[in-house]
Structure formats: structure tokens, C-alpha cells
Motif scaffolding. Structure first.
Motif, mmCIF file in Angstrom:
data_model
loop_
_atom_site.group_PDB
_atom_site.id
_atom_site.type_symbol
_atom_site.label_atom_id
_atom_site.label_comp_id
_atom_site.label_asym_id
_atom_site.label_seq_id
_atom_site.Cartn_x
_atom_site.Cartn_y
_atom_site.Cartn_z
ATOM 1 N N VAL A 50 -42.904 9.471 -23.986
ATOM 2 C CA VAL A 50 -43.000 8.432 -22.957
ATOM 3 C C VAL A 50 -42.825 7.060 -23.589
ATOM 4 O O VAL A 50 -42.121 6.203 -23.052
ATOM 5 N N ASP A 51 -43.461 6.845 -24.741
ATOM 6 C CA ASP A 51 -43.309 5.574 -25.442
ATOM 7 C C ASP A 51 -41.853 5.341 -25.833
ATOM 8 O O ASP A 51 -41.336 4.233 -25.689
ATOM 9 N N ASN A 52 -41.193 6.385 -26.330
ATOM 10 C CA ASN A 52 -39.783 6.270 -26.695
ATOM 11 C C ASN A 52 -38.928 5.958 -25.468
ATOM 12 O O ASN A 52 -38.013 5.145 -25.528
ATOM 13 N N ASP A 53 -39.216 6.634 -24.365
ATOM 14 C CA ASP A 53 -38.479 6.391 -23.135
ATOM 15 C C ASP A 53 -38.713 4.974 -22.641
ATOM 16 O O ASP A 53 -37.791 4.302 -22.175
ATOM 17 N N THR A 54 -39.943 4.510 -22.738
ATOM 18 C CA THR A 54 -40.266 3.150 -22.318
ATOM 19 C C THR A 54 -39.497 2.145 -23.166
ATOM 20 O O THR A 54 -38.925 1.185 -22.644
ATOM 21 N N ARG A 55 -39.462 2.377 -24.466
ATOM 22 C CA ARG A 55 -38.693 1.505 -25.351
ATOM 23 C C ARG A 55 -37.215 1.541 -24.987
ATOM 24 O O ARG A 55 -36.548 0.510 -24.956
ATOM 25 N N ALA A 56 -36.708 2.732 -24.713
ATOM 26 C CA ALA A 56 -35.299 2.867 -24.348
ATOM 27 C C ALA A 56 -35.007 2.119 -23.046
ATOM 28 O O ALA A 56 -33.974 1.451 -22.924
ATOM 29 N N LEU A 57 -35.904 2.219 -22.082
ATOM 30 C CA LEU A 57 -35.721 1.492 -20.825
ATOM 31 C C LEU A 57 -35.764 -0.015 -21.053
ATOM 32 O O LEU A 57 -34.981 -0.771 -20.464
ATOM 33 N N LYS A 58 -36.681 -0.464 -21.903
ATOM 34 C CA LYS A 58 -36.757 -1.891 -22.205
ATOM 35 C C LYS A 58 -35.480 -2.366 -22.901
ATOM 36 O O LYS A 58 -34.980 -3.446 -22.613
ATOM 37 N N GLN A 59 -34.960 -1.546 -23.823
ATOM 38 C CA GLN A 59 -33.718 -1.906 -24.497
ATOM 39 C C GLN A 59 -32.562 -1.955 -23.500
ATOM 40 O O GLN A 59 -31.725 -2.855 -23.555
ATOM 41 N N GLU A 60 -32.534 -0.979 -22.598
ATOM 42 C CA GLU A 60 -31.488 -0.974 -21.579
ATOM 43 C C GLU A 60 -31.611 -2.204 -20.681
ATOM 44 O O GLU A 60 -30.612 -2.843 -20.364
ATOM 45 N N ASN A 61 -32.841 -2.537 -20.296
ATOM 46 C CA ASN A 61 -33.052 -3.727 -19.477
ATOM 47 C C ASN A 61 -32.589 -4.982 -20.203
ATOM 48 O O ASN A 61 -31.979 -5.862 -19.603
ATOM 49 N N GLU A 62 -32.895 -5.075 -21.480
ATOM 50 C CA GLU A 62 -32.476 -6.238 -22.260
ATOM 51 C C GLU A 62 -30.952 -6.302 -22.344
ATOM 52 O O GLU A 62 -30.356 -7.376 -22.211
ATOM 53 N N LYS A 63 -30.324 -5.147 -22.550
ATOM 54 C CA LYS A 63 -28.864 -5.085 -22.597
ATOM 55 C C LYS A 63 -28.279 -5.531 -21.254
ATOM 56 O O LYS A 63 -27.324 -6.315 -21.212
ATOM 57 N N LEU A 64 -28.866 -5.069 -20.165
ATOM 58 C CA LEU A 64 -28.387 -5.456 -18.835
ATOM 59 C C LEU A 64 -28.620 -6.940 -18.576
ATOM 60 O O LEU A 64 -27.777 -7.609 -17.973
ATOM 61 N N ARG A 65 -29.745 -7.465 -19.044
ATOM 62 C CA ARG A 65 -29.994 -8.906 -18.904
ATOM 63 C C ARG A 65 -28.934 -9.708 -19.653
ATOM 64 O O ARG A 65 -28.455 -10.733 -19.172
ATOM 65 N N GLN A 66 -28.575 -9.250 -20.842
ATOM 66 C CA GLN A 66 -27.558 -9.928 -21.635
ATOM 67 C C GLN A 66 -26.208 -9.872 -20.930
ATOM 68 O O GLN A 66 -25.495 -10.873 -20.858
ATOM 69 N N GLN A 67 -25.867 -8.696 -20.377
ATOM 70 C CA GLN A 67 -24.611 -8.574 -19.639
ATOM 71 C C GLN A 67 -24.621 -9.478 -18.415
ATOM 72 O O GLN A 67 -23.615 -10.104 -18.091
ATOM 73 N N LEU A 68 -25.737 -9.537 -17.743
ATOM 74 C CA LEU A 68 -25.887 -10.405 -16.574
ATOM 75 C C LEU A 68 -25.682 -11.861 -16.968
ATOM 76 O O LEU A 68 -24.974 -12.609 -16.286
ATOM 77 N N LYS A 69 -26.286 -12.276 -18.077
ATOM 78 C CA LYS A 69 -26.132 -13.654 -18.533
ATOM 79 C C LYS A 69 -24.676 -13.938 -18.873
ATOM 80 O O LYS A 69 -24.141 -14.985 -18.499
ATOM 81 N N GLU A 70 -24.015 -13.000 -19.557
ATOM 82 C CA GLU A 70 -22.613 -13.197 -19.907
ATOM 83 C C GLU A 70 -21.745 -13.319 -18.662
ATOM 84 O O GLU A 70 -20.865 -14.181 -18.590
ATOM 85 N N MET A 71 -21.990 -12.451 -17.675
ATOM 86 C CA MET A 71 -21.222 -12.511 -16.433
ATOM 87 C C MET A 71 -21.505 -13.815 -15.690
ATOM 88 O O MET A 71 -20.596 -14.428 -15.148
ATOM 89 N N SER A 72 -22.754 -14.249 -15.673
ATOM 90 C CA SER A 72 -23.102 -15.507 -15.017
ATOM 91 C C SER A 72 -22.404 -16.676 -15.705
ATOM 92 O O SER A 72 -21.885 -17.581 -15.040
ATOM 93 N N ASP A 73 -22.376 -16.657 -17.044
ATOM 94 C CA ASP A 73 -21.688 -17.710 -17.787
ATOM 95 C C ASP A 73 -20.197 -17.729 -17.460
ATOM 96 O O ASP A 73 -19.602 -18.792 -17.282
ATOM 97 N N LYS A 74 -19.603 -16.546 -17.356
ATOM 98 C CA LYS A 74 -18.175 -16.464 -17.019
ATOM 99 C C LYS A 74 -17.925 -16.986 -15.609
ATOM 100 O O LYS A 74 -16.953 -17.700 -15.372
ATOM 101 N N LEU A 75 -18.786 -16.613 -14.675
ATOM 102 C CA LEU A 75 -18.626 -17.099 -13.304
ATOM 103 C C LEU A 75 -18.779 -18.609 -13.247
ATOM 104 O O LEU A 75 -18.053 -19.290 -12.516
#
Length: 180
Positions: free
Chosen positions: A141-166
Motif C-alpha cells: 500500500v505504501d509503495n502504491d501510495t508513492r507510485a500514485l503520488k509520483q504519477e500525480n506529480e508527473k501529471l502536475r508537471q505535464q499540466l504546467k507544461e501544457m498551461s505554459d504552452k497555451l
């Protein structure tokens, strides 16, 4: 004469790159309208990307409002529902997946890869969430939680990049409009 044609073509190209934000009466909407559709125009993909970003940022109230406004019968409406529900809680993910699967085939060819990518990401989240529930170990569960947090961070970064491009495209559009 040739210079005028080149200038006109360059201007038209820049406007196409900027999307169709200028066609919208309200700034920061999803390209050519509030709710994206399958209308195959210059801002098809841009409008879906912007809507997908808004769905990631949206809260329960936003999701409820969008779901109330969009129909259920057309395939593009099912795709809108898929995008909205895929960013809701895990209880909505199966329904979102079904909406994606039902609507991708009827989407314009240029949009299908984006919708397929979103479906694939949703399925990965569903699998990760399901494996978390079947693993009895706290360590898993801890590993999954970390993986979800990493995925969320990756998605936040992608969101920021897309927002910057827009934002950059909006600045280009403003510059073009200021020259007129």
C-alpha cells in the motif's frame, strides 16, 4: 505581390498555431466552445486538451455542472463524460472507461490517439488501484501510495507544461491581433 502572399500565409499559419481562441467570446474556454465536440476544425485537439486539463483541475462542483450540461446520446458527449469521470473518484473509473471505449472509434482520426492515451492512463490507474486493494501488505500500500503520488506529480508537471504552452500561444495571438 509574392511578399504579400508570404506575409499573409505566415500570418495565417501563426493564427492556426494559436488555435481558435479568438473565435471564442470568453477567454480561457476550451478553444472553440465551452464543451468540446467532434467537430473536425482547426481547434479540435486543442479544445480537447484544454478541456482535459480543466477536468484535472476541476472539483466536484465543476464535474457535476459539466455532467448536467452535457447530453448522453452523442459519441462526443460520451467522450466528454469519460474525461470528466476519469478525474473523479475510483468509483467512477469503470464508467469512464466504458464511455471512452464506446466513443473513441467515432472520434475524428486526429483526436483518437489523444482519447486512446487518456483511456490507457485511466486503465493503468484502475489496475494500480485494484492491485492496492488486493495486496494485504502495508508495504505494498505504501509503495502504491508513492507510485500514485509520483504519477500525480508527473501529471502536475505535464499540466504546467501544457498551461505554459497555451499561455505562449495566447501571447502569440495577442501579438498578432495587436498588429491588425
Amino acid at each position: 505581390m509574392v511578399s504579400q502572399i508570404r506575409t499573409t500565409l505566415a500570418l495565417f499559419g501563426m493564427m492556426a498555431l494559436a488555435g481558435c481562441q479568438s473565435l471564442s467570446s470568453e477567454p480561457r474556454q476550451y478553444g472553440c466552445g465551452d464543451i468540446p465536440s467532434y467537430a473536425d476544425n482547426v481547434c479540435l485537439v486543442d479544445s480537447w486538451v484544454a478541456f482535459g486539463l480543466e477536468a484535472q483541475r476541476g472539483d466536484d462542483e465543476w464535474r457535476d455542472e459539466v455532467l448536467e450540461r452535457v447530453g448522453r446520446s452523442r459519441m462526443d458527449q460520451k467522450a466528454v463524460r469519460a474525461v470528466v469521470l476519469s478525474w473523479d473518484g475510483p468509483a467512477q473509473w469503470a464508467q469512464a472507461s466504458n464511455f471512452y471505449k464506446a466513443s473513441i472509434g467515432s472520434a475524428p482520426a486526429r483526436l483518437q490517439p489523444l482519447l486512446q492515451q487518456w483511456l490507457n492512463e485511466l486503465e493503468e490507474r484502475r489496475q494500480l488501484y485494484a492491485s492496492r486493494g488486493t495486496n494485504g501488505s502495508h508495504r505494498a500500500v505504501d509503495n502504491d501510495t508513492r507510485a500514485l503520488k509520483q504519477e500525480n506529480e508527473k501529471l502536475r508537471q505535464q499540466l504546467k507544461e501544457m498551461s505554459d504552452k497555451l499561455e505562449a500561444l495566447t501571447d502569440i495571438e495577442r501579438t498578432i491581433n495587436a498588429r491588425d
